[in-house]
Design an enzyme around this catalytic site. Structure first.
Site, PDB file in Angstrom:
ATOM      1  N   LYS A 176       2.562  28.155  -5.888  1.00 50.84           N
ATOM      2  CA  LYS A 176       1.183  28.024  -6.352  1.00 50.84           C
ATOM      3  C   LYS A 176       0.479  29.368  -6.220  1.00 50.84           C
ATOM      4  O   LYS A 176       0.632  30.058  -5.220  1.00 50.84           O
ATOM      5  CB  LYS A 176       0.434  26.961  -5.550  1.00 50.84           C
ATOM      6  CG  LYS A 176       0.512  25.581  -6.173  1.00 50.84           C
ATOM      7  CD  LYS A 176      -0.547  24.666  -5.616  1.00 50.84           C
ATOM      8  CE  LYS A 176      -0.579  23.357  -6.392  1.00 50.84           C
ATOM      9  NZ  LYS A 176      -1.638  22.451  -5.917  1.00 50.84           N
ATOM     10  N   GLU A 235      -2.360   5.937  -2.198  1.00 51.03           N
ATOM     11  CA  GLU A 235      -3.592   5.196  -1.947  1.00 51.03           C
ATOM     12  C   GLU A 235      -3.333   3.754  -1.522  1.00 51.03           C
ATOM     13  O   GLU A 235      -4.038   3.219  -0.652  1.00 51.03           O
ATOM     14  CB  GLU A 235      -4.478   5.216  -3.192  1.00 51.03           C
ATOM     15  CG  GLU A 235      -5.012   6.581  -3.575  1.00 51.03           C
ATOM     16  CD  GLU A 235      -4.077   7.391  -4.450  1.00 51.03           C
ATOM     17  OE1 GLU A 235      -4.451   8.511  -4.837  1.00 51.03           O
ATOM     18  OE2 GLU A 235      -2.956   6.901  -4.741  1.00 51.03           O
ATOM     19  N   ARG A 262      -6.725   2.563  -7.487  1.00 52.09           N
ATOM     20  CA  ARG A 262      -5.276   2.423  -7.425  1.00 52.09           C
ATOM     21  C   ARG A 262      -4.833   1.473  -6.313  1.00 52.09           C
ATOM     22  O   ARG A 262      -3.678   1.076  -6.258  1.00 52.09           O
ATOM     23  CB  ARG A 262      -4.626   3.786  -7.215  1.00 52.09           C
ATOM     24  CG  ARG A 262      -5.120   4.866  -8.151  1.00 52.09           C
ATOM     25  CD  ARG A 262      -4.244   6.081  -8.146  1.00 52.09           C
ATOM     26  NE  ARG A 262      -3.274   6.009  -9.224  1.00 52.09           N
ATOM     27  CZ  ARG A 262      -2.297   6.880  -9.417  1.00 52.09           C
ATOM     28  NH1 ARG A 262      -2.130   7.872  -8.582  1.00 52.09           N
ATOM     29  NH2 ARG A 262      -1.463   6.746 -10.427  1.00 52.09           N
TER      30      ARG A 262
END
Length: 628
Positions: free
Chosen positions: A282, A368, A396
């Site tokens: 990243k 989640e 979710r």
């Protein structure tokens, strides 16, 4: 005239143009693409670290596969800026995440190259498998490629899809973009496994295979594969992904086009489900982002030469910061408190909590559903879990919310950040639906703080209850209210009158109290801070209804089934007939843009609220009841 800094990139208007570029020039193209990406995002703001990490991978995928006939599905999608630039949207990057401009995520309506709309994680493998099997059913020869990050791979949905895909005979490739970084640092056993795999002799052996043998003649591929399997056997008997039925290849360097392209070309000709493990970094190519990919995950506008700087004037306190401070203060007072986040430590304001109370801090990864049921398990043993989760992500875990928390009436506090409109992230991240989907659940309560101090007091009130409570608050700063230092609770289920007027009363749920107060001056309206969407302060409601000729409800949430609907239901039960105007978010998906502009377009700023009231009821002096 200044020299053109992107001569090669400006020749690329679609992937067909890209595929005409000599392979020897692709490294130069990657450099120009990364430089253009840095230049544009520094001027618009947006996701940066993740996009810098996918430049070479994006080029290789479009170079090898015949897009858009071959389908690319990007998981989450916040790493698709290079994809957008290469697929005909280069000249529109200056409009990124702005009203009427490019979305920060893939959108099917935006381009034929955006094959699937994404923004919530871990959906790519399911979608790509559906596309691959649709091609097989329809007798079409095309590939489907899912590009998923190591953070997104922690979600159960990804493993459900892998389990299904492993037995499917179709042209499916799953590319694991392993950058050892989701938004918060990734956690869990899977991440440790991948890290061990990369750090051992297998990683070096596989890289050498990719760089030498695989870029040779195709007949040598089988030999390379046998060599790879031997190296793999030195580390682990069989990889996790092979157990799912995939042919596992990698890991290879995701920034080395001389490894990526030959490997993808060979995979393209294989049968059955394939799994390619690439390792990227990243922030690749920008030292500031490489050093701090979290800070550069989604920066605003900044000077490339200087990097991110602290603002000269201290920004106003955000609701997220209010929550983070409250969490630490309450944890110091009550040892039963535990904090849970599904991979959103920074976004949910839990960095300080983790430092001060590491044994009571749990980042469960992008999971989640697990986060909510995990909280339920903790609550059964006498602890007081606080689940810090964005409103849009709680969607979710709706089944777990109902069956594992509410049905058992467990005292779990849900701190719902990003309630209402979120601006640049758009419809996928808007917390528009929490009031309707929460208030219909038995045992659940829903608080709507109007400012920073109310947020702190309502969080304390929620924590004091012995049943599930959600406290919803928006992104960013509030009205600037002074915050009480203590942990005093706001009254449970009780609103408060903020302005006394005549004839008309405005019932505000949340931060729209403040534009309601502004427009109330010209209307001489009573204004109520209702505080709670559930339980509704029915006593106060009936008192206000008895003393006024009309009511208006305002909320930054879906109008259908929202807090205004709760008011209508209560009035109907009490058999009170009074004109009521409901104001909230319309029954549409509201796209990205400046939050203030979006609220104004929805008629939820002070002028908009006043205009809607006058349109419905006429001027106050004309008699509200007659105009209704």
């Amino acid at each position: 005239m200044l020299n053109n800094p992107y001569p090669l990139l400006q020749l690329i208007n679609n992937p067909s143009d890209l595929r005409q570029v000599p392979r020897a020039q692709l490294g130069e193209l990657a450099d120009q693409l990364r430089a253009y990406l840095l230049d544009t995002v520094s001027k618009t703001g947006g996701h940066l670290s993740s996009n810098l990490g996918t430049v070479e991978l994006t080029i290789a995928l479009h170079y090898v596969f015949n897009t858009p006939s071959d389908r690319l599905v990007w998981d989450v999608g916040h790493q698709t800026y290079p994809h957008k630039i290469l697929t005909g949207r280069r000249d529109r990057m200056s409009t990124l995440r702005q009203l009427g401009g490019l979305s920060g995520f893939p959108q099917r309506a935006e381009s034929e190259f955006d094959t699937f709309g994404t923004a919530h994680s871990s959906t790519s493998i399911s979608a790509a498998l559906g596309m691959a099997l649709a091609a097989k059913i329809q007798g079409e020869e095309r590939h489907s490629v899912a590009i998923i990050g190591d953070g997104a791979l922690t979600a159960g949905m990804a493993f459900e899809a892998l389990n299904n895909a492993g037995i499917a005979d179709c042209k499916l490739l799953v590319v694991l973009n392993d950058n050892d970084m989701s938004i918060s640092p990734p956690v869990g056993a899977l991440n440790r496994y991948l890290a061990q795999l990369m750090s051992g002799h297998f990683y070096s052996a596989a890289k050498n295979v990719g760089k030498t043998v695989l870029k040779g003649a195709p007949p040598l591929f089988e030999l390379a594969k046998r060599l790879e399997e031997q190296a793999k056997g030195l580390v682990v008997p069989a990889t996790l992904f092979e157990k799912f039925g995939f042919n596992y290849i990698g890991p290879i360097d995701g920034h080395d086009l001389n490894s990526l392209i030959p490997t993808l070309e060979n995979i393209r000709d294989l049968k059955g489900p394939q799994f390619l493990h690439v390792v990227t970094k990243k922030g690749q190519g920008y030292k500031n982002a490489e050093a701090d990919p979290v800070a550069y995950h989604g920066p605003g506008k900044f000077d490339l030469a200087v990097g991110l700087q602290k603002p000269a004037v201290a920004p106003r306190t955000t609701f997220t910061q209010v929550f983070g401070q409250w969490l630490c203060d309450m944890a110091a007072l009550d040892k039963r408190l535990v904090g849970i986040t599904p991979a959103m430590r920074e976004g949910s304001g839990m960095v300080e909590f983790e430092k001060r109370f590491p044994e009571r801090y749990f980042d469960v990864g992008i999971a989640e559903q697990h986060a909510v049921t995990f909280a339920a398990g903790l609550a059964t043993e006498g602890l007081k879990p606080v689940v810090a989760i964005y409103s849009t992500f709680l969607q979710r875990a709706y089944d777990q919310l109902i069956h594992d928390v509410a049905l058992q009436n467990l005292p779990v506090v849900f701190a719902l950040d990003r309630a209402g409109l979120v601006g640049a992230d758009g419809a996928t991240h808007a917390g528009a639906y929490d009031i309707p989907f929460l208030r219909c659940i038995p045992n659940m309560s829903v608080a709507c703080p109007s400012d920073e101090d109310e947020c702190r007091r309502l969080l304390s009130a929620a924590f004091a209850q012995n049943h599930p409570v959600a406290v919803r608050y928006p992104r960013g700063a509030g009205a600037g209210a002074a915050i009480s230092p203590g942990l005093e609770c706001a009254p449970f289920g009780k609103g408060t009158i903020r302005r006394n007027g005549s004839k008309l009363a405005i019932l505000a749920f949340g931060t729209l109290l403040h534009p309601a107060l502004q427009c109330a001056e010209g209307l001489d309206a009573t204004v109520i801070d209702m505080r709670w969407a559930k339980p509704l302060d029915v006593e106060l409601l009936l008192q206000v209804a008895a003393g006024h000729e009309a009511l208006v409800t305002v909320e930054e949430g879906a109008i259908m089934g929202g807090a205004g609907s709760a008011v209508l239901e209560a009035l109907q039960v009490a058999e009170i007939a009074i004109p009521v105007l409901l104001l909230g978010l319309s029954d549409t998906f509201i796209e990205h843009g400046d939050p203030a502009k979006l609220l104004a377009m929805q008629g939820l700023d002070a002028p908009g609220i006043e205009a809607s009231i006058r349109k419905r009821f006429g001027t106050v002096s004309s008699g509200l009841a007659r105009a209704a």
